[in-house]
Design an enzyme around this catalytic site. Structure first.
Site, PDB file in Angstrom:
ATOM      1  N   ASP A   1     -12.216  15.675  -8.158  1.00 27.09           N
ATOM      2  CA  ASP A   1     -13.528  15.249  -8.685  1.00 27.09           C
ATOM      3  C   ASP A   1     -13.330  13.993  -9.534  1.00 27.09           C
ATOM      4  OD1 ASP A   1     -16.302  17.009 -10.184  1.00 27.09           O
ATOM      5  OD2 ASP A   1     -15.735  14.941 -10.518  1.00 27.09           O
ATOM      6  N   MET A   2     -14.043  12.937  -9.203  1.00 27.59           N
ATOM      7  CA  MET A   2     -13.904  11.684  -9.930  1.00 27.59           C
ATOM      8  C   MET A   2     -14.348  11.869 -11.382  1.00 27.59           C
ATOM      9  SD  MET A   2     -12.780  10.118  -7.370  1.00 27.59           S
ATOM     10  CE  MET A   2     -12.476   8.536  -8.145  1.00 27.59           C
TER      11      MET A   2
ATOM     12  N   ASP B   1     -19.037  12.672  -5.508  1.00 29.99           N
ATOM     13  CA  ASP B   1     -17.748  12.343  -6.135  1.00 29.99           C
ATOM     14  C   ASP B   1     -16.713  13.457  -6.102  1.00 29.99           C
ATOM     15  OD1 ASP B   1     -18.611  14.051  -8.203  1.00 29.99           O
ATOM     16  OD2 ASP B   1     -17.672  12.781  -9.723  1.00 29.99           O
ATOM     17  N   GLU B   2     -16.874  14.446  -5.216  1.00 29.16           N
ATOM     18  CA  GLU B   2     -15.840  15.483  -5.144  1.00 29.16           C
ATOM     19  C   GLU B   2     -15.620  15.950  -3.715  1.00 29.16           C
ATOM     20  OE1 GLU B   2     -17.092  19.089  -7.312  1.00 29.16           O
ATOM     21  OE2 GLU B   2     -19.136  18.556  -6.785  1.00 29.16           O
TER      22      GLU B   2
END
Ligand code: DCP
Ligand code: MG
Length: 415
Positions: free
Chosen positions: A13-14, A115-116
Site C-alpha cells: 500500500d503506497m 494505491d494497493e
C-alpha cells in the site's frame, strides 16, 4: 482442509499516495507537512491525503483544510485537478499504473484500490528457496522488516530502546529461530516472502520515486492488517504464531470484510470488541447468528485462517465516476440533472475509450446510482442498462431514462 499456512500473501500500500505524487512533481513539497485537498472554496477544501510530517500535528483525512491549518500553520497544500466541475484523478491513476507495472514483474498481482495490491508469492518463494539451498537468510536482506511479536522476552525496559534497535533485535531473534534447511517451514517461507517484498518495494521506489509499506502473511486479511502496523516505508511479517497476540487487541471493525454491517452485528450480538474474543464460540454458534458461510469464515478467521485467493487482475473491473451535491448545491431541475449526467458521461466516454485501447476490452453495462443526503447506504437507488456505444450523449440519456421515475417532485421539470 489446509492449516491456513500453505500460501505466502503480501499486500503493498503506497504511503500517503496522492501527497507523494504531488511531491514527486513539486520538490518544494518534499519532506514537509503537506496535504492534498479536493476543491477549495468551501473551508479551504476537503483533505484526501496527508504527509506523515503533517500527521504528527494531528492533521487527518476528511478534515477541512482551514481546520488543518489551525493545527499545523505551516501546512502546504496541493489541489486535485478539476475538469468539468469535478475532481480529475487522471494523474494519480497514471502513477498507480506505473506502480502496478513494477509489482507485476515479480508475481501475479490483484489491484485492490488505486494505491494497493495483493500478491501471491507462494511459487516465487518456493523457487527462491531452491536457489538458497539451505543457506540461512541474512538480516541484511530485510532492512525495513518488522517481525510482529518479536523480540520476545526482552529484558531491557522497552521505552529506553530505540524503535530501530527493537526492530533489529526482533528480526535477529526471529532469524535465529528458523530452520533454514526445512523448505516446508511456513515461517521460513514467510521470511523469504519478506525478502522478495523488500526487493519489490526497492524496485518501486527506484522506478517511480514512490514509497510504500507492506504486510506479509499467509492470507489477504492478515497481510492487510500487517501492512498497517508499521507505516510509512516499512513492512511487517505476521506469522501464524503471532495471530493470538495481534487479534487480542484488534478491534473487529479493523479487519477486512468486518468494517461494515457484519462487523457491527458481531459486536452487538456477541457483546465482544476484539477479534480474538471470537475464538470462544463454536462454529455452529457463529453459524446460527451470522449464517452458514459467514459463521465458518469467522470461525477460521479468528484463528488466523482464511482462503480467499489472490485473483489475477491488474486493472479495475469497473470504471466509474460521481459527484456529491451537498446542501445548497443540490440539483433541483431536470435540466441540472441532465447537464450533470452529461458531464459525468463525458468523463466516462474519455476513460472508457482509453481503457479499450490500453486493455483490449469493452464495457457492456452501465449502472447509475444515486445516494440521497442522510442515507447511510452506499446507494439509495441503483439501475442498470446496456452500454452499447461509448458515446457521452447516449449514455447520459440512457442514464436519465433509468432514473427518471425516481423524481419525487411530481413535476416533470423539477427534481
Ligand atoms: N483517497 C481519497 N478519498 C478517500 C480516501 C482515499 O481520495 N476518502 C485517495 C487519496 C489517497 C489514496 O486514495 O492518497 C489512497 O488511500 P489510502 O487510504 O491508502 O491513503 P494514503 O495512501 O493517502 O495514506 P496511507 O499512507 O495511510 O496509506
Ligand atoms: Mg495508501
Amino acid at each position: 482442509m489446509s492449516n491456513g499456512q500453505d500460501r505466502v500473501v503480501a499486500l503493498l500500500d503506497m504511503d500517503c499516495f496522492f501527497v507523494q505524487v504531488e511531491q514527486r512533481q513539486n520538490p518544494h513539497l518534499r519532506n514537509k507537512p503537506c496535504a492534498v485537498v479536493q476543491y477549495n472554496s468551501w473551508r479551504g477544501g476537503g483533505i484526501v491525503s496527508v504527509s506523515y510530517e503533517a500527521r504528527a500535528f494531528g492533521v487527518t483525512k476528511s478534515m477541512w483544510a482551514d481546520d488543518a491549518k489551525k493545527l499545523c500553520p505551516d501546512l502546504l497544500l496541493a489541489q486535485v485537478l478539476e475538469s468539468r466541475g469535478k475532481a480529475n484523478l487522471t494523474k494519480y491513476r497514471e502513477a498507480s499504473a506505473e506502480v502496478m507495472e513494477v509489482m507485476s514483474r515479480f508475481a501475479m498481482i490483484e489491484r485492490a484500490s488505486i494505491d494497493e495490491a495483493f500478491v501471491d508469492l507462494t511459487s516465487t518463494v518456493r523457487e527462491r528457496l531452491q536457489k538458497l539451498q539451505g543457506q540461512p537468510v541474512s538480516a541484511d536482506l530485510l532492512p525495513t522488516t518488522y517481525i510482529e511479536g518479536f523480540p520476545q522476552g526482552l529484558t531491557t525496559a522497552e521505552g529506553t530502546v530505540e524503535k530501530e534497535e527493537m526492530r533489529k533485535q526482533g528480526l535477529l531473534q526471529w532469524l535465529d529461530s528458523l530452520q533454514s534447511d526445512n523448505t516446508s517451514s511456513p515461517e521460513l517461507q514467510l521470511t523469504v516472502g519478506a525478502v522478495i517484498v523488500e526487493e519489490m518495494r526497492a524496485a518501486i521506489e527506484r522506478q517511480t520515486g514512490l514509497q510504500c509499506s507492506a504486510g506479509i502473511s499467509h492470507n489477504k486479511v492478515l497481510a492487510k492488517l500487517a501492512c498497517a502496523l508499521h507505516k510509512p516505508n516499512r513492512q511487517t511479517l505476521v506469522s501464524h504464531g503471532s495471530v493470538p497476540q495481534v487479534f487480542s487487541q484488534m478491534p473487529i471493525s479493523k479487519v477486512r470484510h468486518l468494517g461494515g454491517k457484519l462487523g457491527a452485528s458481531i459486536i452487538e450480538i456477541l457483546g465482544i470488541e476484539y477479534m480474538g474474543e471470537l475464538t470462544q464460540f463454536t462454529e455452529s454458534q457463529l453459524q446460527s447468528h451470522f449464517g452458514e458461510k459467514n459463521g465458518s469464515w469467522l470461525y477460521a478467521m479468528c484463528r488466523g485462517i482464511e482462503h480467499e485467493p489472490v485473483r489475477p487482475r491488474q486493472v479495475t473491473k469497473t470504471l466509474g465516476c460521481g459527484k456529491n451535491f451537498p446542501g445548497k448545491t443540490a440539483l433541483v431541475t431536470r435540466e441540472q440533472v441532465q447537464w450533470w449526467l452529461l458531464q459525468l458521461a463525458q468523463e466516462l466516454e474519455e476513460r472508457l475509450t482509453k481503457d479499450r485501447n490500453d486493455n483490449d476490452r469493452v464495457a457492456t453495462q452501465l449502472a447509475v446510482s444515486i445516494r440521497v443526503l442522510g442515507d447511510k447506504r452506499l446507494s439509495s437507488l441503483r439501475r442498470c442498462c446496456a452500454l452499447t456505444h461509448y458515446d457521452a450523449h447516449k449514455m447520459s440519456q440512457d442514464a436519465f431514462a433509468a432514473i427518471r421515475n425516481y423524481n419525487t417532485s411530481g413535476i416533470q421539470t423539477e427534481w
